[in-house]
Design a protein around this motif. Structure first.
Motif, PDB file in Angstrom:
ATOM      1  N   LEU A 165      26.598 115.207  14.243  1.00 56.95           N
ATOM      2  CA  LEU A 165      25.357 115.655  13.967  1.00 56.95           C
ATOM      3  C   LEU A 165      24.541 116.685  14.877  1.00 56.95           C
ATOM      4  CD1 LEU A 165      24.186 112.030  12.999  1.00 56.95           C
ATOM      5  CD2 LEU A 165      25.080 113.670  11.606  1.00 56.95           C
ATOM      6  N   ASP A 166      25.545 117.229  15.674  1.00 57.31           N
ATOM      7  CA  ASP A 166      24.780 118.447  16.533  1.00 57.31           C
ATOM      8  C   ASP A 166      24.234 119.276  15.624  1.00 57.31           C
ATOM      9  OD1 ASP A 166      24.557 120.561  18.194  1.00 57.31           O
ATOM     10  OD2 ASP A 166      26.170 120.072  19.494  1.00 57.31           O
ATOM     11  N   SER A 167      23.032 119.501  15.589  1.00 57.76           N
ATOM     12  CA  SER A 167      22.309 120.542  14.505  1.00 57.76           C
ATOM     13  C   SER A 167      22.524 121.933  14.948  1.00 57.76           C
ATOM     14  CB  SER A 167      20.865 120.009  14.575  1.00 57.76           C
ATOM     15  OG  SER A 167      20.285 120.198  16.043  1.00 57.76           O
ATOM     16  N   ARG A 168      22.696 122.100  16.299  1.00 56.80           N
ATOM     17  CA  ARG A 168      22.954 123.502  16.636  1.00 56.80           C
ATOM     18  C   ARG A 168      24.160 123.984  16.126  1.00 56.80           C
ATOM     19  NH1 ARG A 168      25.494 126.355  20.688  1.00 56.80           N
ATOM     20  NH2 ARG A 168      26.621 124.439  21.554  1.00 56.80           N
ATOM     21  N   ILE A 169      25.381 123.100  16.222  1.00 55.31           N
ATOM     22  CA  ILE A 169      26.741 123.819  15.690  1.00 55.31           C
ATOM     23  C   ILE A 169      26.492 123.787  14.047  1.00 55.31           C
ATOM     24  CG2 ILE A 169      28.971 122.771  15.283  1.00 55.31           C
ATOM     25  CD1 ILE A 169      28.382 123.938  18.096  1.00 55.31           C
ATOM     26  N   ARG A 170      25.780 122.730  13.464  1.00 52.72           N
ATOM     27  CA  ARG A 170      25.871 122.825  11.953  1.00 52.72           C
ATOM     28  C   ARG A 170      25.121 124.158  11.616  1.00 52.72           C
ATOM     29  NH1 ARG A 170      26.660 118.356   9.004  1.00 52.72           N
ATOM     30  NH2 ARG A 170      27.727 116.506  10.118  1.00 52.72           N
ATOM     31  N   HIS A 171      23.721 124.364  12.300  1.00 50.15           N
ATOM     32  CA  HIS A 171      23.236 125.505  12.123  1.00 50.15           C
ATOM     33  C   HIS A 171      23.962 126.794  12.245  1.00 50.15           C
ATOM     34  CE1 HIS A 171      19.757 128.311  11.536  1.00 50.15           C
ATOM     35  NE2 HIS A 171      20.063 128.721  12.681  1.00 50.15           N
ATOM     36  N   ARG A 172      24.741 126.750  13.174  1.00 51.07           N
ATOM     37  CA  ARG A 172      25.630 128.052  13.405  1.00 51.07           C
ATOM     38  C   ARG A 172      26.596 128.263  12.484  1.00 51.07           C
ATOM     39  NH1 ARG A 172      27.751 127.895  19.589  1.00 51.07           N
ATOM     40  NH2 ARG A 172      28.172 130.081  18.911  1.00 51.07           N
ATOM     41  N   LEU A 173      27.357 127.204  11.959  1.00 53.47           N
ATOM     42  CA  LEU A 173      28.388 127.204  10.934  1.00 53.47           C
ATOM     43  C   LEU A 173      27.444 127.731   9.571  1.00 53.47           C
ATOM     44  CD1 LEU A 173      30.401 123.904  11.707  1.00 53.47           C
ATOM     45  CD2 LEU A 173      31.260 126.559  11.893  1.00 53.47           C
ATOM     46  N   THR A 174      26.290 127.107   9.382  1.00 54.33           N
ATOM     47  CA  THR A 174      25.692 127.521   8.145  1.00 54.33           C
ATOM     48  C   THR A 174      25.292 128.957   8.023  1.00 54.33           C
ATOM     49  OG1 THR A 174      24.954 125.308   7.831  1.00 54.33           O
ATOM     50  CG2 THR A 174      23.725 126.999   6.423  1.00 54.33           C
ATOM     51  N   SER A 175      24.723 129.406   9.143  1.00 58.64           N
ATOM     52  CA  SER A 175      24.172 130.799   9.157  1.00 58.64           C
ATOM     53  C   SER A 175      25.470 131.914   9.191  1.00 58.64           C
ATOM     54  CB  SER A 175      23.554 131.111  10.586  1.00 58.64           C
ATOM     55  OG  SER A 175      24.779 130.955  11.876  1.00 58.64           O
ATOM     56  N   VAL A 176      26.587 131.491   9.624  1.00 64.63           N
ATOM     57  CA  VAL A 176      27.852 132.395   9.289  1.00 64.63           C
ATOM     58  C   VAL A 176      28.629 131.973   8.039  1.00 64.63           C
ATOM     59  CG1 VAL A 176      27.654 132.958  11.786  1.00 64.63           C
ATOM     60  CG2 VAL A 176      29.338 131.285  11.141  1.00 64.63           C
ATOM     61  N   ASN A 177      27.965 131.493   7.259  1.00 69.77           N
ATOM     62  CA  ASN A 177      28.631 131.102   5.959  1.00 69.77           C
ATOM     63  C   ASN A 177      30.017 130.171   6.035  1.00 69.77           C
ATOM     64  OD1 ASN A 177      26.852 132.895   4.527  1.00 69.77           O
ATOM     65  ND2 ASN A 177      28.076 134.618   5.046  1.00 69.77           N
ATOM     66  N   LEU A 178      30.023 129.581   7.050  1.00 66.11           N
ATOM     67  CA  LEU A 178      31.219 128.479   7.301  1.00 66.11           C
ATOM     68  C   LEU A 178      30.805 126.836   7.061  1.00 66.11           C
ATOM     69  CD1 LEU A 178      33.021 130.034  10.416  1.00 66.11           C
ATOM     70  CD2 LEU A 178      33.500 130.019   7.926  1.00 66.11           C
ATOM     71  N   ASP A 179      29.532 126.809   6.376  1.00 63.77           N
ATOM     72  CA  ASP A 179      29.129 125.491   6.274  1.00 63.77           C
ATOM     73  C   ASP A 179      30.237 124.516   5.328  1.00 63.77           C
ATOM     74  OD1 ASP A 179      28.613 127.365   4.228  1.00 63.77           O
ATOM     75  OD2 ASP A 179      27.053 125.928   3.151  1.00 63.77           O
ATOM     76  N   TRP A 180      31.280 125.006   4.448  1.00 66.54           N
ATOM     77  CA  TRP A 180      32.088 124.452   3.907  1.00 66.54           C
ATOM     78  C   TRP A 180      33.016 123.463   4.969  1.00 66.54           C
ATOM     79  CZ3 TRP A 180      37.376 124.976   4.797  1.00 66.54           C
ATOM     80  CH2 TRP A 180      37.789 126.216   5.521  1.00 66.54           C
ATOM     81  N   LEU A 181      33.139 124.001   6.247  1.00 66.59           N
ATOM     82  CA  LEU A 181      33.661 123.286   7.135  1.00 66.59           C
ATOM     83  C   LEU A 181      33.024 121.735   7.566  1.00 66.59           C
ATOM     84  CD1 LEU A 181      34.548 126.078   9.628  1.00 66.59           C
ATOM     85  CD2 LEU A 181      36.290 124.934   8.241  1.00 66.59           C
ATOM     86  N   LEU A 182      31.656 121.944   7.182  1.00 63.55           N
ATOM     87  CA  LEU A 182      30.895 120.514   7.475  1.00 63.55           C
ATOM     88  C   LEU A 182      31.351 119.375   6.552  1.00 63.55           C
ATOM     89  CD1 LEU A 182      27.447 122.360   8.266  1.00 63.55           C
ATOM     90  CD2 LEU A 182      29.220 121.370  10.150  1.00 63.55           C
ATOM     91  N   GLU A 183      31.746 119.995   5.471  1.00 62.33           N
ATOM     92  CA  GLU A 183      31.936 118.909   4.342  1.00 62.33           C
ATOM     93  C   GLU A 183      33.357 118.697   3.845  1.00 62.33           C
ATOM     94  OE1 GLU A 183      29.330 117.176   3.338  1.00 62.33           O
ATOM     95  OE2 GLU A 183      28.166 118.813   4.703  1.00 62.33           O
ATOM     96  N   SER A 184      34.223 119.502   4.265  1.00 59.07           N
ATOM     97  CA  SER A 184      35.587 119.812   3.788  1.00 59.07           C
ATOM     98  C   SER A 184      36.788 118.979   4.617  1.00 59.07           C
ATOM     99  CB  SER A 184      35.789 120.847   3.221  1.00 59.07           C
ATOM    100  OG  SER A 184      35.103 121.637   2.141  1.00 59.07           O
ATOM    101  N   SER A 185      37.920 118.522   4.175  1.00 62.29           N
ATOM    102  CA  SER A 185      38.790 118.179   5.148  1.00 62.29           C
ATOM    103  C   SER A 185      39.604 119.527   5.490  1.00 62.29           C
ATOM    104  CB  SER A 185      39.802 117.299   4.301  1.00 62.29           C
ATOM    105  OG  SER A 185      40.576 116.707   5.471  1.00 62.29           O
ATOM    106  N   VAL A 186      40.109 119.770   6.433  1.00 64.51           N
ATOM    107  CA  VAL A 186      40.783 121.007   6.914  1.00 64.51           C
ATOM    108  C   VAL A 186      42.236 120.780   7.402  1.00 64.51           C
ATOM    109  CG1 VAL A 186      40.507 123.069   8.476  1.00 64.51           C
ATOM    110  CG2 VAL A 186      38.428 122.031   7.646  1.00 64.51           C
ATOM    111  N   VAL A 187      43.154 121.642   6.916  1.00 62.92           N
ATOM    112  CA  VAL A 187      44.295 121.743   7.604  1.00 62.92           C
ATOM    113  C   VAL A 187      44.546 122.932   8.357  1.00 62.92           C
ATOM    114  CG1 VAL A 187      46.896 122.199   7.089  1.00 62.92           C
ATOM    115  CG2 VAL A 187      45.807 120.264   5.793  1.00 62.92           C
TER     116      VAL A 187
END
Length: 545
Positions: A165-187
């Motif tokens: 729940l680190d809001s800083r990391i979440r905000h940074r991922l969202t700001s660079v259009n990588l917010d899908w990494l927050l919700e998706s499973s990744v290989v």
């Protein structure tokens, strides 16, 4: 260039304004005239004038109706000017509500028109400057975005982010259009160009490392766009390996990702003319574990030292041998080993894959399938002959072979007949071939003698004259171990002996048993023995350096 559209149903007024007013003094390059709202609307759609000056009341479509149409279609009203009489104030009010800049009363006075036109021109120029600055900023951000994404992702793979729940990391991922990494499973796929140092030093690629990396990235991106509907991102790690993060659908196995990885290798080989290896990770549904799956893929990639490069190396228990665990009917060398050394039951079981082989040919007409089966058998017979099979009846009876196959017009009957041919070859080899035990004994002796070298499954298979897939299968069948596990056991036993010799440092022992990386050696030693090399030495009463 600034363009003005004049709209008035009275010709004398619109033509008079067009000719008399000093438009060029205000930087206006073109003045277009229209006689009603209908014409003005079409001109506006086609030519997009910067400034609109329109009478409010006209025949057919009025100026206010034209403005309403333009407003509803999303055109900006900020540099529009309406002309009205004293009794048209209700229309003027409507126009102002639509967002027009100003209005003029009839009869139009030139000094008032000059002031309004100047304001309109200033607005047009200010809007152009705003759009230019915005486009410039967006373009800079767009150009910088890959680098910003790369820096963030490089940070995330260095260490686990335990607080999801680190809001800083979440905000940074969202700001660079990588917010899908927050919700998706990744290989994660980790791709490395094989023998990069040798490539850099060769005449062909000298001073062209960046070009090779650029071309490789292009092939990866293009392939993923064409072949996968899933979201992905790629970036380079600190050692120029390409990290591919691929969206993983919950519940699916890793087959799709592995097929993509194999396709990437195939296309990079073809278009960039270099060999690459890909290490894979298991799927993770937590972005905080990106570092964990990166290290997992990195550890898997290191197995190419054992198994050779230009291949997909898979994670998980015994995963490093997975690609060699199964024989495919399209791989005739491996199939020949099965026929030479396998049992009749194993051959029958393998031929259960015949329908799958036929599907890869993409034929539906039975005649085409018969023809392709005929060609496949001929190729197999040639390999069998080269390997020592004596009864080459087919060489003088090719037509007879074809006529026999023509008799079988179903998949099942073709499978049965081709299985008979394989059985016949298997019996023909008879006692000519080495036994399983002979092959494994020779392989074991070679591995125990050369464990310090960079042994690979390929190199050992060449020493015993079988394919890597068959040697891997023999190790699992007869030793209940993978090739890598067996080699590791040999090296670990030797390292235990060397750790009892105070003449050697731990990093030297790592080299002596075949591991260039002492860290990797220490990990394997602890995994095997439950303790680090240093702890093992201390247990034997030797104080390490």
């Amino acid at each position: 260039m600034i363009r003005v559209l004049l709209v008035d149903d009275e010709k004398e007024i619109r033509e008079g304004l067009k000719k008399v007013f000093p438009w060029s003094d205000y930087g206006i390059d073109e003045v277009i005239a229209a006689d009603d709202g209908d014409t003005a609307l079409q001109i506006f759609r086609d030519m997009r004038p910067d400034i609109l000056i329109t009478d409010i009341k006209m025949n057919r479509m009025s100026g206010i109706e034209c403005l309403k149409h333009l407003y509803n279609e999303g055109f900006p009203m900020g540099s529009s000017i309406v002309v009205s009489g004293y009794d048209d104030f209700d229309f003027v009010k409507q126009a102002l509500q639509l967002g027009v800049m100003d209005y003029l009363l009839k009869p139009i006075r030139l000094d008032e028109l000059k002031g309004v036109v100047q304001r309109a021109v200033d607005l047009v120029r200010a809007e152009r400057l705003r759009r230019f600055n915005q486009d410039f900023l967006e373009n800079n951000v767009k150009q910088a975005m890959p680098r910003i994404q790369e820096q963030l992702l490089q940070e995330l793979i260095k260490k686990d982010n335990q607080n999801q729940l680190d809001s800083r990391i979440r905000h940074r991922l969202t700001s660079v259009n990588l917010d899908w990494l927050l919700e998706s499973s990744v290989v994660l796929l980790l791709l490395e160009i094989d023998n990069m140092k040798a490539i850099e030093q060769s005449k062909r690629y000298k001073h062209e490392k960046e070009l090779v990396l650029f071309a490789t990235d292009n092939v990866i991106v293009q392939t993923l766009k064409e072949e996968s509907q899933r979201q992905f991102t790629i970036f380079r790690d600190a050692k120029d390996r390409c990290v591919i993060m691929l969206e993983h659908t919950q519940g699916e196995d890793t087959t799709t990702s592995l097929q993509l990885a194999e396709l990437l290798i195939e296309r990079i080989n073809k278009y960039v003319k270099v060999n690459v290896s890909i290490g894979t990770s298991a799927a993770s549904d937590k972005f905080s574990k990106l570092a964990m799956i990166y290290n997992e893929a990195l550890e898997t990639l290191e197995h190419k030292v054992i198994y050779g490069g230009n291949r997909v190396l898979m994670t998980g228990e015994h995963g490093e041998d997975k690609e060699f665990a199964e024989i495919h009917l399209s791989e005739l060398d491996a199939l020949l080993d099965l026929v030479k050394y396998g049992s009749e039951q194993e051959i029958v079981q393998q031929m259960d894959e015949f329908p799958e082989l036929v599907r890869t040919w993409s034929y539906t007409n039975i005649r085409d399938i018969q023809q392709k089966t005929f060609e496949w058998l001929l190729e197999f017979f040639k390999k069998a002959s080269a390997a020592g099979y004596k009864d080459c009846w087919w060489e003088h009876n090719v037509i007879a072979l074809w006529e026999q196959l023509e008799q079988y017009d179903t998949m099942e009957s073709l499978q049965i007949q081709t299985t008979r041919y394989l059985m016949e070859v298997s019996r023909g080899f008879g006692q000519l071939s080495q036994s399983h035990n002979q092959i494994l004994m020779t392989a074991e002796q070679y591995m125990k003698k050369n464990y310090a070298d960079s042994l690979t499954l390929q190199s050992v298979a060449e020493q015993v004259y079988v394919t890597p897939v068959w040697l891997s299968k023999l190790f699992k069948k007869e030793k209940q171990n993978t090739f890598l596990e067996y080699l590791t056991d040999i090296r670990m036993e030797k390292s235990k002996d060397l750790l009892g010799d105070i003449r050697y440092k731990i990093y030297q022992i790592s080299q002596l048993v075949g591991y260039k990386d002492p860290v990797h050696f220490a990990k394997l030693f602890k995994k095997t023995t439950g303790m680090t090399p240093k702890e093992y030495r201390n247990l034997r009463g030797i104080q390490d350096e």
